[in-house]
Write an enzyme that holds these catalytic residues in place. Structure first.
Site, short mmCIF file in Angstrom:
data_model
loop_
_atom_site.label_atom_id
_atom_site.label_comp_id
_atom_site.label_asym_id
_atom_site.label_seq_id
_atom_site.Cartn_x
_atom_site.Cartn_y
_atom_site.Cartn_z
NE ARG A 138 -1.82 -2.39 2.65
CZ ARG A 138 -2.01 -3.64 2.27
NH1 ARG A 138 -3.08 -3.95 1.62
NH2 ARG A 138 -1.14 -4.59 2.57
CB THR A 139 3.43 2.60 2.30
OG1 THR A 139 2.64 2.23 3.43
CG2 THR A 139 4.05 3.95 2.56
CE LYS A 158 26.57 -3.90 -7.11
NZ LYS A 158 26.82 -2.94 -8.20
NE ARG A 200 7.20 0.83 4.94
CZ ARG A 200 5.98 0.31 4.91
NH1 ARG A 200 5.80 -0.95 4.58
NH2 ARG A 200 4.94 1.04 5.21
CG HIS A 225 3.61 4.28 8.56
ND1 HIS A 225 3.72 5.10 7.45
CD2 HIS A 225 3.21 3.06 8.09
CE1 HIS A 225 3.41 4.39 6.37
NE2 HIS A 225 3.10 3.16 6.72
#
Ligand code: NCD
Length: 325
Positions: A74-75, A103, A124, A152
């Site tokens: 969703r986000t 890496k 995120r 959030h």
């Protein structure tokens, strides 16, 4: 060896976006009641725009980097949809596994790379404070799309917007938060966003997953009221908002603890028979059994509306941060 921090962010003259232009969005603590009203007002306009025209060219020529170190449906998709509906472009790094993070590249270097290509970065990350750290290195705005068990903020804004859309206001409500209140960042942010609104909070969780003390203290300091319980049955009849959360499996070091907590609560039509007719059931999703599918057709089930509202709120935030609201 530490890289050099970015020079402080330019603070453009801003008469139109209530101070959001060029800013990072890291925590709900940045949002005064006036700023929340402003964002909701722009979100209303975005809703009208999407319903009438589907898209606009407000952010034409702008690029957003979507940098996700944790899974998201969703986000990440709603940020991308928001940018695209406003005519902007997206660099999607939805799975850092395929980026130079694998890496061994540091967060500082990754954000300083992406800001060479993009006008803002949505991040995120699995660590609390990662968005603030990224903002320290970047000279372009960072939007926190979830930092570990921290915050959030854009989810809290879309949650609060849904409450206002569905119930008309967010003052003086009885709001029950249920499930994993310890690790769930959405309930941390939403509680903070609702402070000073005369909310009667009901924190319902297994003992192991109680709302963190820090946040309980913030509720008390704001002069708001909360009670804690382990059982939803005794209080379901008095709640205006039932905010359900998933037990955050990925945050447990001991999976046997997770197994004990998982399945503790299941919202069913039978339980909702005892609830008010004018209340809403919310969930940031994904759900893993906490709300039975039979609840979906109940008009009080607000979780699909939450997802839809997420696009309008994120459109509003992107437009404001990029100075085009
Ligand atoms: C939430 C999250 O990532 O914190 N999901 C979301 O953004 N809608 C909730 C969760 O994962 O349980």
């Amino acid at each position: 060896m530490q890289p050099n921090p970015a020079p402080s962010k330019p603070r453009p003259a801003d008469n139109t976006t209530n101070g959001l232009y060029g800013q990072d969005i890291l925590s709900v603590r940045q949002f005064t009641p006036e700023l929340i009203d402003y964002v909701f007002g722009v979100a209303d306009e975005m809703k009208t725009l999407v319903e009438r025209f589907g898209s606009a060219d407000l952010l034409q020529g702008k690029v957003m980097a979507n940098l996700f170190y944790e899974p998201s449906t969703r986000t990440s998709s709603s940020f991308m949809a928001a940018m695209q509906r406003l005519g902007g472009q997206v660099i999607p790094i939805n799975t850092v596994t395929f980026s130079s993070v694998t890496k061994g590249e540091s967060l500082a270097d990754t954000v300083r790379t992406l800001e060479c290509y993009a006008d803002l970065i949505v991040l995120r990350h699995y660590e609390v404070g990662a968005a603030a750290e990224a903002a320290h290195w970047a000279s372009k705005p960072i939007i926190n799309a979830g930092d570990g068990v921290g915050e959030h903020p854009t989810q809290a804004l879309l949650d609060a917007y849904t409450i206002v859309q569905d119930l008309g206001h967010m003052d003086g409500l009885t709001v029950a938060m249920l499930g994993d209140l310890r690790f769930g960042r959405t309930v941390h942010s939403l509680t903070r966003l609702l402070l000073h609104r005369n909310i009667d909070f009901r924190f319902v969780s297994p003992r192991l997953l109680r709302m963190p003390e820090e946040i309980r203290d913030e509720v008390s300091a704001a002069g708001d009221h909360f009670t804690e319980a382990e059982d939803i049955h005794d209080i379901i009849h008095e709640v205006d908002v039932l905010y359900v959360t998933r037990v955050q499996k990925e945050r447990f070091t001991d999976l046997s603890e997770y197994e004990k907590a998982q399945g503790a609560y299941i919202i069913t039509p039978k339980l909702l028979q005892k609830a008010k007719s004018e209340m809403i059931v919310m969930h940031p999703l994904p759900r893993v059994g906490e709300i039975s599918y039979e609840v979906d057709n109940d008009p009080r089930a607000a979780y699909f509306r939450q997802m839809q509202n997420g696009v309008y709120i994120r459109m509003a935030l992107l437009a404001a941060v990029l100075g085009r609201a």
